[in-house]
Design an enzyme around this catalytic site. Structure first.
Site, mmCIF file in Angstrom:
data_model
loop_
_atom_site.group_PDB
_atom_site.id
_atom_site.type_symbol
_atom_site.label_atom_id
_atom_site.label_comp_id
_atom_site.label_asym_id
_atom_site.label_seq_id
_atom_site.Cartn_x
_atom_site.Cartn_y
_atom_site.Cartn_z
ATOM 1 N N GLU A 1 -15.121 -21.185 25.721
ATOM 2 C CA GLU A 1 -14.286 -21.969 26.985
ATOM 3 C C GLU A 1 -14.934 -21.127 27.691
ATOM 4 O O GLU A 1 -13.438 -21.170 28.849
ATOM 5 C CB GLU A 1 -12.902 -22.302 26.080
ATOM 6 C CG GLU A 1 -13.370 -23.135 25.242
ATOM 7 C CD GLU A 1 -13.486 -24.198 24.209
ATOM 8 O OE1 GLU A 1 -14.694 -24.749 25.284
ATOM 9 O OE2 GLU A 1 -13.701 -24.889 23.394
ATOM 10 N N ARG B 1 0.839 -1.454 0.276
ATOM 11 C CA ARG B 1 -0.297 0.336 0.222
ATOM 12 C C ARG B 1 0.677 1.551 -0.099
ATOM 13 O O ARG B 1 2.128 1.731 1.079
ATOM 14 C CB ARG B 1 -0.850 -0.389 1.102
ATOM 15 C CG ARG B 1 -1.366 1.399 1.410
ATOM 16 C CD ARG B 1 -2.931 1.532 0.514
ATOM 17 N NE ARG B 1 -3.840 2.176 1.134
ATOM 18 C CZ ARG B 1 -4.216 2.977 0.269
ATOM 19 N NH1 ARG B 1 -4.188 2.696 -1.163
ATOM 20 N NH2 ARG B 1 -5.581 4.325 0.480
#
Length: 395
Positions: A374, A279
């Protein structure tokens, strides 16, 4: 494209065998998993059976299964190490291996147990875990799904939520209540785990399901299940210690989640390394600008920190050390890190990061979930705090 990993000093847990296994998993993730993820995740597609077969051939469903049963005979360290590499490409692929590893094999009959272990190692016994309910998520001691004894069978009635891979699975491992706790017993008394055997891609009579539409974690379908008179043989009771075994399993699951989180955060770092060189703004690759370089450096340092921690806790598990506190700590730290680092990855991509044209948005969507499943980050904080600072009698 995945850049070559930055050379680092071998960690203290390094060995030639682990290096070879890691290199194999890294190649497989880059060459086979990542292209499939880029194709199927945008359309919420499921992991192809052909890819599961390749994973089975590599032994990934039996990393922790003893060698005498056809597994690799390795430990939590190698299991988590492979999971990191797979999660770098697609988290669901790192997750599906947790649904084998000898899960759903701890039945009383030894011959049957050995056969299931061999099937697990071959990738022919891949399951689903049904723990949470609409009113029992973080509070698993509040599970209400009933299993009433009727001769040589249990009859299941209730509802389970967040059961990933349920329909595609060979079995569903269900946390149920077989009895109410007595007045002097903990709320978790009376809980047990039952093994529901089933055909792949269907539900047996007594189970109906509704898919849950998620913002991420694609690759397999997550289900809301209803149990209505499902009959399960008493011989399919798994283990003998009920809720205590579920808690022990969650320790390994939390370190596994930390490893997956590291894989996702590493993916963001590696993707940014490529993007920041491609970029161009103000006639320079944006990677030339100090603010961007320092952000990337901080991201990379946090990934290395979390990896060192999860490897340490996995090593403790392999030594047989009790480490509920450490497992909660690393799950908390690694997943919060991953959510932030992948978010930083979106920021470094600028407006392009807020599109589906780059992988970094997938890493962020999946990393955000790791702070929730979890046990949420808040639950991990509670576990750690309760072991560091007992409450006063007046509290």
């Amino acid at each position: 494209m995945i850049p070559s990993p930055v050379p680092v000093v071998p960690p203290p847990y390094h060995s030639p065998e682990r290096e070879k296994l890691q290199a194999q998993a890294r190649r497989f993730a880059a060459d086979r998993v990542l292209p499939i993820a880029n194709e199927l995740d945008p359309v919420k597609g499921e992991i192809p059976r052909s890819l599961l077969a390749e994973m089975a051939e590599l032994g990934y469903f039996g990393i922790t299964v003893p060698a005498e049963h056809g597994g690799l005979g390795l430990g939590a360290f190698e299991y988590c190490m492979v999971a990191e590499e797979l999660a770098r490409a697609w988290m669901s692929v790192a997750s599906i291996i947790a649904r084998a590893q000898g899960a759903g094999t701890d039945v009383a009959d030894e011959a049957r147990r050995n056969d299931l272990l061999r099937r697990s190692a071959r990738g022919e016994w891949i399951g689903a875990i049904a723990l949470s309910e609409p009113d029992a998520g973080s509070d698993l001691a509040g599970v209400a799904t009933r299993a009433e004894r009727d001769g040589d069978e249990y009859v299941l009635t209730g509802r389970k939520r967040w059961t990933g891979n349920a329909k595609a699975a060979d079995f569903i491992q269900v946390l149920v209540r077989t009895a109410d706790p007595g007045p002097d017993e903990p709320r978790s008394a009376g809980l047990a785990t039952l093994l529901v055997e089933k055909e792949r891609d269907g539900f047996p009579p007594g189970i109906t399901g509704r898919p849950i539409d998620k913002i991420g974690y694609h690759g397999f379908v997550t289900w809301d299940l209803e149990f209505d008179g499902l009959r399960v043989p008493v011989a399919n009771r798994v283990g003998e210690r009920g809720f205590a075994e579920t808690q022990q399993w969650l320790n390994i699951a939390r370190v596994h989640t930390a490893a997956r989180a590291v894989g996702l955060a590493r993916a963001a770092v590696e993707d940014c390394i490529v993007y920041l060189q491609q970029r161009v703004q103000f006639d320079h690759p944006i990677g030339d600008f100090q603010a961007v370089r320092f952000k990337l450096a901080t991201m990379a340092a946090r990934v290395e920190q979390a990896r060192a921690f999860y490897q340490h806790v996995a090593h403790l598990i392999d030594l047989g050390r009790p480490c509920e506190r450490e497992a909660a700590m690393v799950k908390l730290m690694a997943t919060e890190m991953a959510a932030e680092v992948t978010g930083d990855g979106i920021q470094l991509h600028g407006g392009n990061g807020y599109t589906t044209e780059h992988q970094v948005e997938r890493h962020w969507r999946d990393a955000r979930l790791t702070t929730i499943f979890e046990g949420t980050s808040e639950i991990q904080m509670k576990i750690v705090a309760d072991r560091l600072l007992p409450r006063s009698p007046l509290g």
